[in-house]
Write a protein that holds these residues in place. Structure first.
Motif: not given
Length: 252
Positions: A182-199
């Motif tokens: 089983s896998t549990d993955d969190v993807y985050e896009v960070v710009r200028d130290g701020v998370v702008i998108r997560t899944e």
């Protein structure tokens, strides 16, 4: 969208960025040498964003691709356009493979076969591979060795084209009793130290383990002969401490 497609959303969008430069991966040279030995045309099953498909197509190899993720195929087509390539890719699941021609060599890279969780689907898929090979054609598939219980957490980062950072935080659990991971993955896009998108992408389970004996039985049941069990991506014999074993077999 096809049901139960793993590669969607951020997972698909940042797949290439997190993989980085794959040109030196050992499997590339292994598959290329096998194609030179066993012949064309070639089918790349689970072609994804075209890591091997576009590379080999640029070398003049007659190669087609299939994948079950519309998003990965779209990314592959955009990459192909930038490279001035015109790949023949179809949206299909491997256990439902139905193509208009047969092949001398079929590749199932990146252990994609292990995404089939049900043994019945695996048996159906390998029969479809057999039936899409020309007489004397070759099937090659790698299998990640999973035997011991595992509970691992890890992370990876990469820089995207717009300068932002993508971060993958992963949790992988393998249960030897069920032979499932089983896998549990969190993807985050960070710009200028701020998370702008997560899944979050949770797969319970995500992949199935196969022993060397189980794989041999699977191939033989489908009608394959001359099974060659290779250590990782070499032509050396598979050993018990290999991380990957790759099976090469021929349709009579």
């Amino acid at each position: 969208m096809e049901p139960d497609v793993e590669y969607v959303g951020l997972m698909a969008e940042v797949w290439d960025a997190l993989r980085g430069d794959t040109s030196g991966w050992q499997d590339r040279g292994f598959y290329l040498a096998l194609i030179r030995e066993r012949g064309e045309p070639v089918l790349d099953i689970g072609c994804g964003t075209g890591r091997l498909l576009l590379d080999f197509l640029a070398l003049g190899i007659d190669i087609d691709g299939v994948d079950n993720s519309p998003e990965m195929i779209a990314l592959c087509r955009r990459k192909a356009e930038r490279l001035d390539l015109s790949p023949n890719i179809r949206l299909q699941r491997m256990e439902q493979l139905d193509l208009p021609r047969c092949y001398r060599t079929i590749l199932v890279p990146s252990s994609s076969f292990q995404l089939l969780l049900e043994p019945a689907d695996a048996r159906q898929a390998i029969r479809r591979f057999h039936d899409h090979l020309e007489p004397g054609g070759t099937l090659v598939m790698p299998f990640i060795v999973m035997e011991q219980a595992r509970d691992e957490r890890w992370s990876a980062e990469a820089t995207l084209e717009d300068g932002s950072t993508v971060r993958r935080t992963a949790h992988d659990v393998f249960d030897p009793a069920t032979r499932l991971e089983s896998t549990d993955d969190v993807y985050e896009v960070v710009r200028d130290g701020v998370v702008i998108r997560t899944e979050r992408h949770l797969r319970e389970p995500a992949t199935r383990a196969w022993s060397e004996e189980e794989v041999a039985a699977l191939y033989e049941e489908a009608g394959f002969v001359e099974l060659e069990r290779c250590a990782n991506f070499t032509r050396e014999a598979h050993q018990s401490d290999d991380e990957v074993f790759t099976v090469i077999a021929r349709r009579p």
